[in-house]
Enzyme design. Structure first.
Site, PDB file in Angstrom:
ATOM      1  N   TYR A 153      -3.494   3.762   2.356  1.00 22.54           N
ATOM      2  CA  TYR A 153      -4.456   3.359   1.286  1.00 22.54           C
ATOM      3  C   TYR A 153      -3.928   2.327   0.241  1.00 22.54           C
ATOM      4  O   TYR A 153      -2.632   2.498   0.078  1.00 22.54           O
ATOM      5  CB  TYR A 153      -5.118   4.326   0.584  1.00 22.54           C
ATOM      6  CG  TYR A 153      -5.972   5.417   1.396  1.00 22.54           C
ATOM      7  CD1 TYR A 153      -7.277   5.076   1.465  1.00 22.54           C
ATOM      8  CD2 TYR A 153      -5.429   6.609   2.024  1.00 22.54           C
ATOM      9  CE1 TYR A 153      -7.937   5.886   2.376  1.00 22.54           C
ATOM     10  CE2 TYR A 153      -6.196   7.417   2.882  1.00 22.54           C
ATOM     11  CZ  TYR A 153      -7.585   7.044   3.149  1.00 22.54           C
ATOM     12  OH  TYR A 153      -8.343   7.607   3.918  1.00 22.54           O
ATOM     13  N   THR A 154      -4.576   1.332  -0.217  1.00 20.24           N
ATOM     14  CA  THR A 154      -4.394   0.381  -1.105  1.00 20.24           C
ATOM     15  C   THR A 154      -5.142   0.860  -2.530  1.00 20.24           C
ATOM     16  O   THR A 154      -6.334   0.843  -2.346  1.00 20.24           O
ATOM     17  CB  THR A 154      -4.809  -0.889  -0.808  1.00 20.24           C
ATOM     18  OG1 THR A 154      -3.913  -1.344   0.293  1.00 20.24           O
ATOM     19  CG2 THR A 154      -4.251  -1.806  -2.013  1.00 20.24           C
ATOM     20  N   HIS A 177       0.788  -1.297   0.098  1.00 21.31           N
ATOM     21  CA  HIS A 177      -0.101  -0.173  -0.090  1.00 21.31           C
ATOM     22  C   HIS A 177       1.009   1.343   0.154  1.00 21.31           C
ATOM     23  O   HIS A 177       2.246   1.239  -0.070  1.00 21.31           O
ATOM     24  CB  HIS A 177      -0.969  -0.110   1.213  1.00 21.31           C
ATOM     25  CG  HIS A 177      -0.105  -0.277   2.492  1.00 21.31           C
ATOM     26  ND1 HIS A 177      -0.035  -1.802   3.010  1.00 21.31           N
ATOM     27  CD2 HIS A 177       0.121   0.749   3.478  1.00 21.31           C
ATOM     28  CE1 HIS A 177       0.754  -1.219   4.224  1.00 21.31           C
ATOM     29  NE2 HIS A 177       0.713  -0.182   4.633  1.00 21.31           N
ATOM     30  N   CYS A 194      -8.397  -7.598   6.658  1.00 20.52           N
ATOM     31  CA  CYS A 194      -8.468  -6.195   6.663  1.00 20.52           C
ATOM     32  C   CYS A 194      -9.905  -5.505   6.842  1.00 20.52           C
ATOM     33  O   CYS A 194     -10.788  -6.339   6.269  1.00 20.52           O
ATOM     34  CB  CYS A 194      -7.890  -5.845   5.149  1.00 20.52           C
ATOM     35  SG  CYS A 194      -7.644  -4.034   5.059  1.00 20.52           S
TER      36      CYS A 194
END
Length: 316
Positions: free
Chosen positions: A123-124, A105, A282
């Site tokens: 963030y990915t 990420h 996640c």
């Protein structure tokens, strides 16, 4: 996916080079030879310089830097719901890619009024290096979310500070026989990144990836299920990927799971503990904590406070 104007040349004989370099250069040289032969050396020099520039500009560059924040402009915002949108940030050149390994990420930073220092969040992207020229971030805006509110208020053309890659997970084909995944809300983004990479690498697509995937995706309401069409399409096209939805407040005629993700659901839907499997988790912190306890109670290796690549249960 890559659009027509961002498709990258794959060899010196790619159509982009034939139509953009070889044919124009040949026409230039022939025209000069007919009109004024003594100018041929100058024409050849021009053709070489323009061809060299074309070759250079079509090379793929990885633009992310792990040590320095860079600013990328917002070029498109696609609203998904009242508090969720996909934000597209442009990279400097059409053939540029982030250079983000699958599973990793990046950090996003902003100066927020009232905060003593710059706020940073991870963030990915839902895009990948298969999508040159841009990066897409799926972001849910929370009332108390400093970065999410900052991004939601960005206007087209304004920039966001990004650096990376970061993270302990780096996916490689067939690294395990079977992935079990548990995601909640926007925790779907790293899962989707890995799922898409696996599907792209299937034998039917020219790869050798045979990894099986079972995903439990938990949400509160039906309308909270992010990227459901994408997930359903992938599951329909790939018989080794299965998605299991769980809702706290299901609609009528719901045939998925109901309530919270429980140890019984994990036992039923995900691969049993084994040396050649991994469980990826996640989601919101309370959910991640509960899933760590649940997997531990089912005999999976006890998750560490900070996950490492070799862990059987890996939390993003």
């Amino acid at each position: 996916m890559a659009t027509a104007h961002t498709i990258r040349p794959t060899s010196a004989l790619s159509p982009q080079y034939i139509t953009g370099v070889y044919i124009p250069s040949a026409l230039l040289l022939v025209g000069v030879a007919i009109a004024k032969r003594e100018w041929l050396p100058f024409a050849a020099t021009i053709a070489i310089l323009l061809g060299g520039y074309k070759f250079y500009s079509n090379q793929t560059r990885k633009v992310l830097r792990p040590d320095i924040f860079q600013e990328f402009p917002l070029t498109k915002k696609t609203v998904i719901s009242h508090n969720v949108a996909i934000y597209r940030f442009s990279l400097p050149r059409p053939n540029d890619v982030l250079g983000l390994p699958i599973g990793q990420h990046m950090s996003v930073a902003a100066t927020i009024e009232g905060q003593p220092q710059e706020v940073v969040r991870s963030y990915t992207p839902i895009s990948s290096d298969e999508d040159p020229g841009y990066a897409d971030l799926l972001i849910k805006t929370y009332p108390t979310g400093n970065i999410s509110k900052h991004v939601a208020n960005l206007k087209i053309g304004q920039t966001l500070k990004i650096k990376g890659p970061k993270g302990a997970m780096v996916y490689t084909p067939n690294m395990v026989r079977h992935f079990g995944m548990i995601a909640g809300g926007t925790g779907i983004t790293p899962m989707l990144q890995i799922i898409r990479a696996i599907v792209r690498g299937r034998p039917r697509n020219g790869g050798n990836d045979k990894t099986e995937i079972d995903l439990i995706f938990a949400n509160v309401n039906f309308e909270d299920i992010l990227l459901k069409d994408d997930l359903d399409t992938l599951a329909k096209e790939d018989d080794k990927f299965r998605v299991h939805y769980v809702l706290n407040n299901p609609p009528e005629k719901w045939d998925g799971g109901v309530g919270f993700c429980t140890p019984d659901m994990i036992k039923e839907k995900l691969p049993a503990p084994a040396k050649d499997i991994k469980v990826l988790i996640c989601g919101p912190p309370p959910m991640v904590s509960a899933m760590k306890k649940a997997t531990d109670s089912l005999g999976y290796e006890k998750p560490r406070p900070v996950s490492k690549l070799q862990d059987q249960v890996f939390c993003f």
